[in-house]
Design a protein around this motif. Structure first.
Motif, PDB file in Angstrom:
ATOM      1  N   TYR A 278       0.836  -1.200   0.000  1.00 18.78           N
ATOM      2  CA  TYR A 278       0.000   0.000   0.000  1.00 18.78           C
ATOM      3  C   TYR A 278       0.873   1.254   0.000  1.00 18.78           C
ATOM      4  O   TYR A 278       0.637   2.186  -0.785  1.00 18.78           O
ATOM      5  N   HIS A 279       1.896   1.276   0.873  1.00 16.35           N
ATOM      6  CA  HIS A 279       2.758   2.459   0.969  1.00 16.35           C
ATOM      7  C   HIS A 279       3.508   2.721  -0.333  1.00 16.35           C
ATOM      8  O   HIS A 279       3.680   3.883  -0.738  1.00 16.35           O
ATOM      9  N   SER A 280       3.949   1.652  -1.003  1.00 15.27           N
ATOM     10  CA  SER A 280       4.760   1.835  -2.208  1.00 15.27           C
ATOM     11  C   SER A 280       3.930   2.073  -3.463  1.00 15.27           C
ATOM     12  O   SER A 280       4.341   2.836  -4.347  1.00 15.27           O
ATOM     13  N   GLU A 281       2.743   1.432  -3.558  1.00 14.64           N
ATOM     14  CA  GLU A 281       1.969   1.516  -4.800  1.00 14.64           C
ATOM     15  C   GLU A 281       0.785   2.480  -4.736  1.00 14.64           C
ATOM     16  O   GLU A 281       0.561   3.247  -5.672  1.00 14.64           O
ATOM     17  N   THR A 282       0.019   2.414  -3.654  1.00 16.85           N
ATOM     18  CA  THR A 282      -1.231   3.177  -3.617  1.00 16.85           C
ATOM     19  C   THR A 282      -1.102   4.522  -2.922  1.00 16.85           C
ATOM     20  O   THR A 282      -1.673   5.523  -3.376  1.00 16.85           O
ATOM     21  N   GLU A 283      -0.352   4.585  -1.839  1.00 11.68           N
ATOM     22  CA  GLU A 283      -0.247   5.840  -1.086  1.00 11.68           C
ATOM     23  C   GLU A 283       0.240   7.021  -1.931  1.00 11.68           C
ATOM     24  O   GLU A 283      -0.199   8.164  -1.696  1.00 11.68           O
ATOM     25  N   PRO A 284       1.118   6.811  -2.922  1.00  9.37           N
ATOM     26  CA  PRO A 284       1.546   7.950  -3.744  1.00  9.37           C
ATOM     27  C   PRO A 284       0.405   8.675  -4.457  1.00  9.37           C
ATOM     28  O   PRO A 284       0.562   9.852  -4.822  1.00  9.37           O
ATOM     29  N   ILE A 285      -0.753   8.014  -4.668  1.00 10.84           N
ATOM     30  CA  ILE A 285      -1.847   8.729  -5.337  1.00 10.84           C
ATOM     31  C   ILE A 285      -2.403   9.833  -4.439  1.00 10.84           C
ATOM     32  O   ILE A 285      -3.008  10.783  -4.943  1.00 10.84           O
ATOM     33  N   ILE A 286      -2.173   9.734  -3.134  1.00  8.57           N
ATOM     34  CA  ILE A 286      -2.647  10.799  -2.241  1.00  8.57           C
ATOM     35  C   ILE A 286      -1.899  12.094  -2.547  1.00  8.57           C
ATOM     36  O   ILE A 286      -2.506  13.163  -2.664  1.00  8.57           O
ATOM     37  N   ASP A 287      -0.571  12.006  -2.702  1.00 15.58           N
ATOM     38  CA  ASP A 287       0.206  13.200  -3.072  1.00 15.58           C
ATOM     39  C   ASP A 287      -0.177  13.685  -4.464  1.00 15.58           C
ATOM     40  O   ASP A 287      -0.225  14.897  -4.720  1.00 15.58           O
ATOM     41  N   TYR A 288      -0.439  12.745  -5.365  1.00  9.77           N
ATOM     42  CA  TYR A 288      -0.852  13.108  -6.728  1.00  9.77           C
ATOM     43  C   TYR A 288      -2.128  13.955  -6.698  1.00  9.77           C
ATOM     44  O   TYR A 288      -2.212  14.997  -7.364  1.00  9.77           O
ATOM     45  N   TYR A 289      -3.102  13.503  -5.920  1.00  7.26           N
ATOM     46  CA  TYR A 289      -4.364  14.237  -5.839  1.00  7.26           C
ATOM     47  C   TYR A 289      -4.278  15.460  -4.929  1.00  7.26           C
ATOM     48  O   TYR A 289      -5.009  16.441  -5.118  1.00  7.26           O
ATOM     49  N   ARG A 290      -3.367  15.413  -3.940  1.00  6.32           N
ATOM     50  CA  ARG A 290      -3.197  16.585  -3.077  1.00  6.32           C
ATOM     51  C   ARG A 290      -2.697  17.774  -3.898  1.00  6.32           C
ATOM     52  O   ARG A 290      -3.079  18.921  -3.632  1.00  6.32           O
ATOM     53  N   ALA A 291      -1.879  17.494  -4.884  1.00  5.46           N
ATOM     54  CA  ALA A 291      -1.381  18.562  -5.758  1.00  5.46           C
ATOM     55  C   ALA A 291      -2.509  19.204  -6.550  1.00  5.46           C
ATOM     56  O   ALA A 291      -2.389  20.346  -7.016  1.00  5.46           O
ATOM     57  N   GLN A 292      -3.629  18.463  -6.689  1.00  4.03           N
ATOM     58  CA  GLN A 292      -4.803  19.005  -7.389  1.00  4.03           C
ATOM     59  C   GLN A 292      -5.808  19.616  -6.410  1.00  4.03           C
ATOM     60  O   GLN A 292      -6.876  20.076  -6.817  1.00  4.03           O
ATOM     61  N   GLY A 293      -5.469  19.609  -5.132  1.00  8.21           N
ATOM     62  CA  GLY A 293      -6.352  20.193  -4.125  1.00  8.21           C
ATOM     63  C   GLY A 293      -7.600  19.376  -3.847  1.00  8.21           C
ATOM     64  O   GLY A 293      -8.622  19.921  -3.412  1.00  8.21           O
ATOM     65  N   LEU A 294      -7.528  18.064  -4.052  1.00  7.11           N
ATOM     66  CA  LEU A 294      -8.722  17.223  -3.945  1.00  7.11           C
ATOM     67  C   LEU A 294      -8.796  16.394  -2.663  1.00  7.11           C
ATOM     68  O   LEU A 294      -9.849  15.843  -2.349  1.00  7.11           O
ATOM     69  N   VAL A 295      -7.693  16.282  -1.921  1.00  9.47           N
ATOM     70  CA  VAL A 295      -7.639  15.341  -0.807  1.00  9.47           C
ATOM     71  C   VAL A 295      -8.294  15.887   0.459  1.00  9.47           C
ATOM     72  O   VAL A 295      -8.020  17.004   0.897  1.00  9.47           O
ATOM     73  N   ILE A 296      -9.181  15.065   1.033  1.00 14.06           N
ATOM     74  CA  ILE A 296      -9.775  15.315   2.340  1.00 14.06           C
ATOM     75  C   ILE A 296      -9.363  14.146   3.227  1.00 14.06           C
ATOM     76  O   ILE A 296      -9.719  13.005   2.950  1.00 14.06           O
ATOM     77  N   THR A 297      -8.615  14.416   4.277  1.00 13.87           N
ATOM     78  CA  THR A 297      -8.159  13.355   5.173  1.00 13.87           C
ATOM     79  C   THR A 297      -8.969  13.387   6.462  1.00 13.87           C
ATOM     80  O   THR A 297      -9.113  14.436   7.085  1.00 13.87           O
ATOM     81  N   ILE A 298      -9.512  12.229   6.836  1.00 16.44           N
ATOM     82  CA  ILE A 298     -10.221  12.120   8.107  1.00 16.44           C
ATOM     83  C   ILE A 298      -9.706  10.899   8.864  1.00 16.44           C
ATOM     84  O   ILE A 298      -9.211   9.951   8.254  1.00 16.44           O
ATOM     85  N   SER A 299      -9.814  10.937  10.167  1.00 19.29           N
ATOM     86  CA  SER A 299      -9.440   9.780  10.972  1.00 19.29           C
ATOM     87  C   SER A 299     -10.525   8.713  10.849  1.00 19.29           C
ATOM     88  O   SER A 299     -11.713   9.003  10.986  1.00 19.29           O
ATOM     89  N   ALA A 300     -10.106   7.473  10.599  1.00 16.37           N
ATOM     90  CA  ALA A 300     -11.059   6.365  10.497  1.00 16.37           C
ATOM     91  C   ALA A 300     -11.135   5.589  11.810  1.00 16.37           C
ATOM     92  O   ALA A 300     -11.603   4.450  11.832  1.00 16.37           O
ATOM     93  N   LEU A 301     -10.680   6.208  12.906  1.00 17.73           N
ATOM     94  CA  LEU A 301     -10.804   5.592  14.221  1.00 17.73           C
ATOM     95  C   LEU A 301     -12.182   5.898  14.793  1.00 17.73           C
ATOM     96  O   LEU A 301     -12.735   6.971  14.539  1.00 17.73           O
ATOM     97  N   GLY A 302     -12.719   4.985  15.553  1.00 17.20           N
ATOM     98  CA  GLY A 302     -14.027   5.192  16.162  1.00 17.20           C
ATOM     99  C   GLY A 302     -15.064   4.246  15.592  1.00 17.20           C
ATOM    100  O   GLY A 302     -14.769   3.391  14.755  1.00 17.20           O
ATOM    101  N   LYS A 303     -16.295   4.428  16.056  1.00 16.85           N
ATOM    102  CA  LYS A 303     -17.392   3.583  15.589  1.00 16.85           C
ATOM    103  C   LYS A 303     -17.704   3.887  14.122  1.00 16.85           C
ATOM    104  O   LYS A 303     -17.451   4.989  13.637  1.00 16.85           O
ATOM    105  N   VAL A 304     -18.290   2.897  13.445  1.00 13.69           N
ATOM    106  CA  VAL A 304     -18.575   3.026  12.014  1.00 13.69           C
ATOM    107  C   VAL A 304     -19.419   4.268  11.725  1.00 13.69           C
ATOM    108  O   VAL A 304     -19.110   5.051  10.821  1.00 13.69           O
ATOM    109  N   ASP A 305     -20.499   4.474  12.512  1.00 12.28           N
ATOM    110  CA  ASP A 305     -21.378   5.609  12.250  1.00 12.28           C
ATOM    111  C   ASP A 305     -20.691   6.940  12.527  1.00 12.28           C
ATOM    112  O   ASP A 305     -20.975   7.947  11.871  1.00 12.28           O
ATOM    113  N   GLU A 306     -19.749   6.946  13.477  1.00  8.58           N
ATOM    114  CA  GLU A 306     -19.007   8.173  13.772  1.00  8.58           C
ATOM    115  C   GLU A 306     -18.093   8.537  12.604  1.00  8.58           C
ATOM    116  O   GLU A 306     -17.981   9.716  12.233  1.00  8.58           O
ATOM    117  N   VAL A 307     -17.443   7.529  12.020  1.00  2.58           N
ATOM    118  CA  VAL A 307     -16.561   7.777  10.874  1.00  2.58           C
ATOM    119  C   VAL A 307     -17.382   8.241   9.671  1.00  2.58           C
ATOM    120  O   VAL A 307     -16.992   9.171   8.954  1.00  2.58           O
TER     121      VAL A 307
END
Length: 218
Positions: free
Chosen positions: A176-205
């Motif tokens: 994941y770190h080597s292949e998929t995670e780089p797309i986050i930087d790719y899209y961050r450069a386009q101003g598209l990334v929204i990062t949220i914590s996925a910790l907690g109950k399903v409905d809270e997330v």
């Protein structure tokens, strides 16, 4: 809205994707569903994918991209979609941009579900599955059986799947770190990334994700 959902294994992408798609009234498009649908329907792309899978090889990017393109152009996706598991690398992300550009549309957001690595390992390595046909799922920390190694529902033996061991999970995280995670930087450069914590109950997330997407759309 047109959304890409990203996050490491164990982040709860499939669960959140289903709830978010329902709340937003858009189709949930997952890579697994694309493969299963094309293979079961006997499409040319499905036949190609099956040939690679049967040979124990990864399905090439161009086949996955073709499946995703066909699905995104289906009538029910006219007003948006939520992509889960695609794109899985920067090459696929660039191809997705070209497909959307040709259709005269663009992504609205890339939702990044953030989970600490140790929590990912804990979530996945703690799963135990019942060997019975029902395949009930337990967790040594979050949903422990009353008797260790025994299914509460049918008395069947609980076991840990081979791909749920800590070593395997950490290898999946490396991929994941080597292949998929780089797309986050790719899209961050386009101003598209929204990062949220996925910790907690399903409905809270889900609520955190919906609130963030609404703010982005406002």
């Amino acid at each position: 809205m047109r959304i890409v959902l990203v996050g490491p294994p164990g982040a709860g992408k499939g669960t959140q994707a289903a709830f978010l798609a329902q709340n937003l009234a858009i189709p949930h498009i997952s890579t697994g569903d694309l493969f299963r649908a094309n293979i079961s329907q006997g499409t040319e792309l499905g036949k190609a994918a099956k040939a690679f899978m049967d040979a124990g090889n990864l399905v090439p990017d161009e086949v996955t991209i073709g499946m995703a393109k066909d699905r995104m152009e289906a009538p029910d996706a006219e007003n948006g979609f939520l992509l889960d598991g695609f794109p899985r690398n920067v090459v696929q992300a660039e191809a997705l941009d070209e497909v959307l550009k040709a259709d005269g549309v663009k992504l609205d957001a890339v939702l990044d579900l953030e989970v600490p690595e140790d929590e990912v390992v804990k979530r996945i390595a703690g799963r135990r599955i019942c060997r019975s046909d029902s395949a009930h799922v337990f967790h040594v920390s979050y949903n422990a059986p009353k008797q260790d190694g025994v299914c509460d529902k049918c008395g069947g033996e609980l076991y840990q799947r081979g791909d749920d061991t800590e070593d395997t999970v950490r290898k999946r995280l490396e991929v994941y770190h080597s292949e998929t995670e780089p797309i986050i930087d790719y899209y961050r450069a386009q101003g598209l990334v929204i990062t949220i914590s996925a910790l907690g109950k399903v409905d809270e997330v889900t609520k955190k994700a919906m609130d963030a997407l609404r703010r982005e759309a406002a």
